[in-house]
Enzyme design. Structure first.
Site, mmCIF file in Angstrom:
data_model
loop_
_atom_site.group_PDB
_atom_site.id
_atom_site.type_symbol
_atom_site.label_atom_id
_atom_site.label_comp_id
_atom_site.label_asym_id
_atom_site.label_seq_id
_atom_site.Cartn_x
_atom_site.Cartn_y
_atom_site.Cartn_z
ATOM 1 N N HIS A 1 0.590 -0.942 -0.133
ATOM 2 C CA HIS A 1 -0.094 0.093 0.328
ATOM 3 C C HIS A 1 0.708 1.399 0.043
ATOM 4 O O HIS A 1 0.647 1.801 -1.060
ATOM 5 C CB HIS A 1 -1.112 -0.210 1.158
ATOM 6 N N HIS B 1 3.692 6.951 5.474
ATOM 7 C CA HIS B 1 2.386 7.859 5.637
ATOM 8 C C HIS B 1 1.499 6.482 7.000
ATOM 9 O O HIS B 1 0.866 7.631 7.557
ATOM 10 C CB HIS B 1 2.222 7.977 4.740
ATOM 11 N N GLU C 1 0.854 5.352 12.412
ATOM 12 C CA GLU C 1 -0.845 5.411 12.770
ATOM 13 C C GLU C 1 -0.545 3.955 13.298
ATOM 14 O O GLU C 1 -1.392 3.639 14.384
ATOM 15 C CB GLU C 1 -1.625 5.560 11.904
ATOM 16 N N ASP C 2 0.106 2.648 12.633
ATOM 17 C CA ASP C 2 -0.003 1.488 12.713
ATOM 18 C C ASP C 2 1.316 0.707 13.447
ATOM 19 O O ASP C 2 0.874 -0.231 12.987
ATOM 20 C CB ASP C 2 -0.535 0.886 11.058
ATOM 21 N N ASP D 1 -3.555 8.347 -1.224
ATOM 22 C CA ASP D 1 -3.675 7.182 -0.299
ATOM 23 C C ASP D 1 -4.976 6.885 -0.339
ATOM 24 O O ASP D 1 -5.321 5.823 -0.687
ATOM 25 C CB ASP D 1 -3.521 7.903 1.547
#
Ligand code: MN
Length: 732
Positions: free
Chosen positions: A60, A85, A89-90, A154
């Protein structure tokens, strides 16, 4: 390594090679090394995680980075930020880690991207939270345009891979994409991406319509290819003779734009005549300006074909504010059909495809600072920095600023200001400075006196007149159109708002008590619906400011539900924030307490509708209704798929407008058709003729859009009738 791991590794390596191959040719070895480092880091951070489709997660960010460089034309910093990116967050890595490893610039972009995801993904409970969140998103975005561009990349990849998501997620993503990201892409000048986002979202929202329209477009262009060849043959000969290097392509309208046109103008597919446009992209010759060359080609074309007057659009002399440049004209082809031709240089074409990033390629740093887009961003920031601006108002203003069409007007010294179409003298005054706006009493437009509410036209020269004693007035809000003017004017009243709100609530509650109504939200919904007010705060304000009298409200509260809404049936898939998985089809009658139809757009069976679960009520609007768009942007996570269940129990009111050439007997012919239609009833008719032009306003009852369509077709065949259309609202 297992077989699976080997396959994964191969997939990842080839995606990475692909990315490296799509970098700008000027990328230095040093920068390539940095990109490799970022890739390794992201790979390790997302190790072992898979997307819903089953593929390794890292594919991704790799795809997003490739879109950023290849389709938007961004450079190394953006490629690295795209690769990273989702890391913060992950995974367990923090912005501080990114800062340490890749420096502050990339850390701040990744930080912005992370915040957007958090904010957009947040579950919202109160009415304005999502709008409030969105405002935060834009605030983050406004720091660096690259944050917006990478976010769009994205979203593009997520939309391209939407098929592996569950249906309710598809709807949410498609809705958000259509209402927020496609307009953003448009504003950034990313034409190709905007079109793809629209088409993809539309495909998920309306799979059947998508299939039908896409098929028809395909058939149409195959069909037309020989007449296209015939049309461009003399054009080629002429351009060759004049020594141009060029490409000519035929462009068909996108599926979504065709659907939009069919829906909004009530047309059938065959009525759309500008389905095909011809685009000429030429290599600019050294010497004359590109503008001159565009007009030379324009002149060569009109030697061959007849020009349609008033259809030439010159975006070469003054480009659109999203940077679009081209010269459009419409001519008559050999078979008598109108054909639109777009003339543009290679540079202009690049800008259209890649938007802002291409601007950077062609402009020096100095020029860039002054670009229209930067001014737009500065304007948005200014709006945001007024901390007391209401979040929903902001959303409206923001959306407007994405779509607005512009005029260009001038100060007495010749400075150009860009304003939306319909802007007034007062908008112009606020555009110059808030103090000028606040003290404006009028203007001299082209040396003649004009009032504050005077609507400007492109090319006007405007000198604002001020007076120190002047203060902003409430009525000004009725005629200003720019977000800037509105926010300055409302800001000057804002102090009173809280007091007024309290007063409105007290009055409304006293009324409920006096009428002995249940203290739940039932009466409130009824009043909101009747007076077409979308937020309860607005209602309270209207009460406090006496725009709505207590008598009117009392009358509505005492009224029994009208008869047609009772039989109105909608089916919706019961899903909401609580249980997103459950998708039992449920038939709902409009009388049910958990369904509210806001009649601002009068949906009838067959119309494309959208439902929003707001506080346990499903609010139903036409999909194109501006109010629905406003709500969808704020409540994207509350979309409920709704579908009409066909039945012929009940009729619905629609308003129709006819225009034609007046002749004896035309009224009788029209009314006869309606009288003979068993599925249609007439409620009121109003015909008038002026200077030989005949206008009819009809209020009819129909069962659904199919009956209506049949009727409109029949009426349009009446001799003398030129135009038949359904009106969104009475009299409009
Ligand atoms: Mn992502």
């Amino acid at each position: 390594m297992t077989d699976k791991e080997l396959i994964d590794k191969e997939l990842i390596d080839s995606a990475f090679d692909d990315l490296m191959g799509s970098l700008r040719p000027s990328t230095t070895e040093e920068n390539k090394e940095k990109i490799r480092d970022a890739f390794k880091f992201a790979c390790e951070a997302h190790e072992g995680v898979r997307r819903r489709s089953g593929e390794p997660y890292i594919l991704h960010p790799l795809a997003v980075a490739k879109i950023a460089t290849q389709e938007i034309g961004l450079g190394t910093t953006s490629v690295i930020s795209s690769l990273l990116h989702d890391v913060v967050e992950d995974t367990d890595y923090t912005v501080a880690d990114i800062d340490r490893l890749f420096g502050p610039k990339i850390a701040s972009i990744v930080d912005g991207l992370t915040k957007i995801s958090e904010v957009m993904g947040a579950k919202t409970e109160t009415t304005s939270t999502q709008a409030e969140n969105f405002r935060k998103v834009i605030l983050t975005m406004a720091d660096d345009v690259r944050v917006i561009l990478i976010k769009i990349a994205d979203r593009l990849h997520n939309t391209r891979t939407l098929s592996s998501m569950p249906e309710d997620k598809q709807m949410k993503i498609a809705g958000e994409t259509l209402y927020i990201y496609a307009p953003l892409a448009h504003r950034m000048g990313l034409h190709a991406i905007k079109t793809e986002l629209e088409d993809l979202s539309f495909k998920y929202e309306h799979p059947e319509e998508y299939r039908v329209i896409a098929g028809k477009i395909e058939a149409y262009s195959t069909n037309k290819s020989s007449s296209f060849d015939k049309f461009i043959e003399p054009v080629r000969a002429c351009l060759d003779k004049n020594g141009y290097t060029y490409t000519i392509t035929a462009r068909t309208k996108s599926v979504y734009s065709v659907w939009n046109k069919i829906q909004s103008k009530n047309l059938s597919f065959d009525d759309i005549y500008d389905l095909l446009a011809v685009r000429i992209v030429f290599e600019a010759k050294p010497g004359p300006t590109e503008k001159t060359q565009c007009f030379v080609i324009h002149s060569l074309l009109t030697d061959i074909y007849t020009l349609k007057e008033d259809r030439t659009r010159d975006w070469v002399t003054t480009p659109k504010s999203n940077g679009y440049e081209a010269l459009h004209l419409t001519v008559m082809g050999q078979e008598g059909q109108w054909v639109e031709i777009q003339i543009r240089s290679k540079r202009m074409d690049d800008i259209d495809e890649k938007g802002l990033a291409a601007h950077w390629k062609y402009k020096s740093d100095k020029e860039d600072k002054d670009s229209e887009l930067d001014r737009w961003l500065a304007g948005i920031k200014e709006m945001l920095e007024k901390t007391d601006a209401n979040a929903l108002d902001f959303m409206d203003a923001f959306k407007m600023s994405l779509y607005e069409k512009e005029i260009r007007v001038f100060t007495p010294k010749g400075y150009m200001k860009t304003l939306p179409k319909g802007a007034t003298v007062l908008d112009f005054a606020y555009e110059i400075h808030s103090e000028i706006g606040n003290t404006c009493i009028g203007a001299k437009v082209n040396h003649k006196l004009a009032s504050m509410s005077y609507k400007l036209t492109g090319g006007d020269q405007v000198e604002i007149l001020t007076n120190d004693k002047q203060t902003p007035q409430k009525e000004w809000l009725d005629f200003v159109v720019t977000a800037k003017a509105k926010s300055h004017i409302t800001a000057s009243f804002r102090k009173n708002r809280k007091e007024l709100l309290r007063e409105g609530i007290a009055k409304f509650e006293a009324l409920i008590k006096r009428l002995n109504l249940p203290p739940n939200s039932e009466p409130l919904w009824k009043v909101l619906k009747h007076f077409k007010v979308s937020a309860k705060e607005d209602l309270y304000m209207k009460i406090a400011e006496r725009e709505l009298s207590e008598e009117e409200i009392e009358k509505e509260l005492r009224r029994k539900d009208s008869k047609f809404t009772k039989f109105w049936k909608l089916q919706f898939f019961r899903s909401g924030p609580k249980d997103l998985q459950a998708e039992d089809d449920v038939d709902i009658n409009v009388g049910d307490s958990d369904l509210v139809i806001l009649p601002c757009c009068n949906p009838i069976p067959g119309d494309d509708v959208v439902g929003l679960n707001i506080g346990g009520k499903v609010v139903v609007h036409k999909r194109r209704c501006p109010e629905a768009i406003r709500l969808l942007a704020s409540y994207g996570d509350k979309i409920v798929p709704v579908k009409w269940v066909s039945h012929k129990l009940m009729s619905f009111s629609v308003h129709i407008k006819l225009i034609g050439i007046d002749r004896v007997g035309i009224v009788r012919d029209v009314t006869m058709i309606i009288a003979n239609e068993t599925n249609v009833n007439m409620r009121s008719v109003h015909f008038e003729a002026e200077n030989g032009v005949f206008t009819g306003l009809l209020n009819l009852y129909v069962h659904n859009t199919q009956d209506l369509k049949n009727l409109l077709e029949e009426i349009s065949n009446v001799k003398g009738i030129n135009q038949v259309m359904r009106l969104e609202e009475e009299g409009k």
